[in-house]
Design an enzyme around this catalytic site. Structure first.
Site, PDB file in Angstrom:
ATOM      1  N   TYR A   1       5.238  -9.581   7.278  1.00  0.00           N
ATOM      2  CA  TYR A   1       4.373  -8.686   6.315  1.00  0.00           C
ATOM      3  C   TYR A   1       5.185  -8.645   5.051  1.00  0.00           C
ATOM      4  O   TYR A   1       6.473  -8.591   5.115  1.00  0.00           O
ATOM      5  CB  TYR A   1       3.900  -7.253   6.796  1.00  0.00           C
ATOM      6  CG  TYR A   1       4.976  -6.310   6.936  1.00  0.00           C
ATOM      7  CD1 TYR A   1       5.348  -6.222   8.234  1.00  0.00           C
ATOM      8  CD2 TYR A   1       5.250  -5.300   6.003  1.00  0.00           C
ATOM      9  CE1 TYR A   1       6.472  -5.256   8.414  1.00  0.00           C
ATOM     10  CE2 TYR A   1       6.443  -4.458   6.214  1.00  0.00           C
ATOM     11  CZ  TYR A   1       6.889  -4.392   7.520  1.00  0.00           C
ATOM     12  OH  TYR A   1       8.001  -3.434   7.646  1.00  0.00           O
ATOM     13  N   CYS A   2       4.915  -8.238   3.873  1.00  0.00           N
ATOM     14  CA  CYS A   2       5.413  -8.137   2.585  1.00  0.00           C
ATOM     15  C   CYS A   2       4.260  -7.419   1.711  1.00  0.00           C
ATOM     16  O   CYS A   2       3.464  -6.658   2.206  1.00  0.00           O
ATOM     17  CB  CYS A   2       5.709  -9.405   1.866  1.00  0.00           C
ATOM     18  SG  CYS A   2       4.655 -10.598   1.397  1.00  0.00           S
ATOM     19  N   THR A   3       4.705  -6.855   0.546  1.00  0.00           N
ATOM     20  CA  THR A   3       3.897  -6.163  -0.289  1.00  0.00           C
ATOM     21  C   THR A   3       2.445  -6.618  -0.740  1.00  0.00           C
ATOM     22  O   THR A   3       1.581  -5.857  -0.376  1.00  0.00           O
ATOM     23  CB  THR A   3       4.609  -5.988  -1.732  1.00  0.00           C
ATOM     24  OG1 THR A   3       5.921  -5.590  -1.613  1.00  0.00           O
ATOM     25  CG2 THR A   3       4.075  -4.768  -2.415  1.00  0.00           C
TER      26      THR A   3
ATOM     27  N   GLY B   1       1.619 -10.238   0.303  1.00  0.00           N
ATOM     28  CA  GLY B   1       1.362 -11.354   0.960  1.00  0.00           C
ATOM     29  C   GLY B   1       1.976 -12.546   0.225  1.00  0.00           C
ATOM     30  O   GLY B   1       1.870 -13.649   1.278  1.00  0.00           O
TER      31      GLY B   1
ATOM     32  N   ILE C   1       0.814  -5.018   2.337  1.00  0.00           N
ATOM     33  CA  ILE C   1       0.700  -3.548   2.652  1.00  0.00           C
ATOM     34  C   ILE C   1      -0.277  -3.179   1.614  1.00  0.00           C
ATOM     35  O   ILE C   1      -1.182  -2.152   1.972  1.00  0.00           O
ATOM     36  CB  ILE C   1       1.930  -2.733   2.176  1.00  0.00           C
ATOM     37  CG1 ILE C   1       3.264  -3.350   3.257  1.00  0.00           C
ATOM     38  CG2 ILE C   1       1.937  -1.538   2.246  1.00  0.00           C
ATOM     39  CD1 ILE C   1       4.652  -3.356   2.832  1.00  0.00           C
TER      40      ILE C   1
END
Ligand SMILES: [Zn+2]
Ligand SMILES: [Zn+2]
Length: 318
Positions: free
Chosen positions: A202-204, A206, A231
């Site tokens: 995951y990241c902020t 995508g 997220i």
């Protein structure tokens, strides 16, 4: 030398811009979007988009490269329909999904910058090290929560250390990296021997996981998943569907707000005294400019400097 035409650049100072923002009588929608798509002439596109968006009062930060677009912007609500219509009329951006910011603040951005870069996400990889058409499976928040509690799963935070310090998913590996470039080989090393496991990334929003998942698949990981919309979208889905948020703390964001709160958990520590705190600030000494966590009492004592030394050798920000 700046070759951008004069009318296609911002000329307002920050103070002037904020004065204008306060006077606005409409609300703004804070959105972000990205797409990996081949853009043959990003410079020409840059000037077109700048002119178009300036006319609509769009503010924010946009990156273009031959590999695609990455945009964080605020759009005046009355112009949103027109903005979307014009954007989708370009074949490269037709139907691109928007992520709506967790917190909607009119002053999230104060100017419009559209920059052409070599890549939208600097990865330091050779072209043969990943195939952007072979990425990890996208998961919704519900699917993510289910797989997260699977014992055969390993989760990796693909953001940098400043970001994961103040908020991350429970049980995620958080590689100690300053940049995405550093993060990729580090994540691969931490996952060595787990090639058969389900790897959840995951990241902020995508954008980084598209590359990270392609990279890990290229390097032999068989079951790679990524959080769809990152997220930011996870938070919206959790609220909409009444799910449990397995992400704890704050989501780090790349505008002057620095973070958006997701849950009340406080994961960070004051750089000065070590007390639980998750408020980032930049050192008041412009020559230092360190991004660090500082609690309110320490901020008062040190007057927003990171140390007594910085306060003494001061070049205060304007
Ligand atoms: Zn403190
Ligand atoms: Zn300092």
């Amino acid at each position: 030398m700046n070759t951008t035409p004069h009318h296609l650049r911002n000329h307002l100072s920050k103070a002037e811009a904020f004065k204008q923002l306060i006077k606005e009588t409409f609300s703004r929608r804070v959105i972000s979007f990205y797409r990996y798509v081949i853009l043959p002439d990003p410079l020409a596109l840059r000037n077109e988009l700048y002119a178009e968006w300036q006319g609509l009062g769009v503010l924010g930060r946009v990156y273009l490269s031959t590999e695609g677009i990455n945009a964080q912007i605020s759009v005046p609500e009355p112009n949103f329909g027109r903005f979307q219509e014009l954007l989708f009329a370009r074949r490269a951006f037709a139907g691109v999904p928007f992520k709506v910011g967790v917190e909607q603040k009119n002053d999230a951005f104060w100017k419009l910058t559209v920059k052409v870069r070599k890549q939208i996400v600097a990865d330091g990889l050779a072209p043969h090290e990943y195939d952007v058409t072979n990425v990890g499976t996208h998961l919704s928040a519900r699917e993510w929560n289910e797989l997260a509690s699977d014992s055969d799963t390993v989760m990796v935070d693909m953001r940098n250390n400043d970001e994961s310090t103040i908020g991350h998913f429970e049980g995620a590996l958080t590689p100690d990296a300053k940049t995405f470039k550093e993060e990729l080989p580090l994540a691969k090393a931490m996952l060595a021997g787990k090639e058969e496991k389900k790897v959840l990334l995951y990241c902020t929003g995508g954008i980084r996981c598209e590359k990270a998942s392609a990279y890990l698949k290229h390097h032999g990981f068989k079951n790679v998943y990524q959080l769809h919309g990152g997220i930011i979208d996870y938070k919206h889905q959790v609220e909409r569907e009444g799910l449990e948020s397995k992400f704890k703390g704050k989501n780090f964001v790349f505008d002057h707000r620095l973070s958006e709160r997701i849950t009340e958990d406080v994961l960070g520590q004051c750089f000065n005294c070590g007390t639980a705190c998750d408020d980032y600030t930049n050192c008041n000494n412009v020559d230092c400019n360190r991004l660090f966590i500082q609690c309110a009492p320490c901020r008062e004592t040190l007057e927003n400097f990171c140390s007594a030394e910085c306060r003494e050798k001061v070049t205060v920000r304007a």
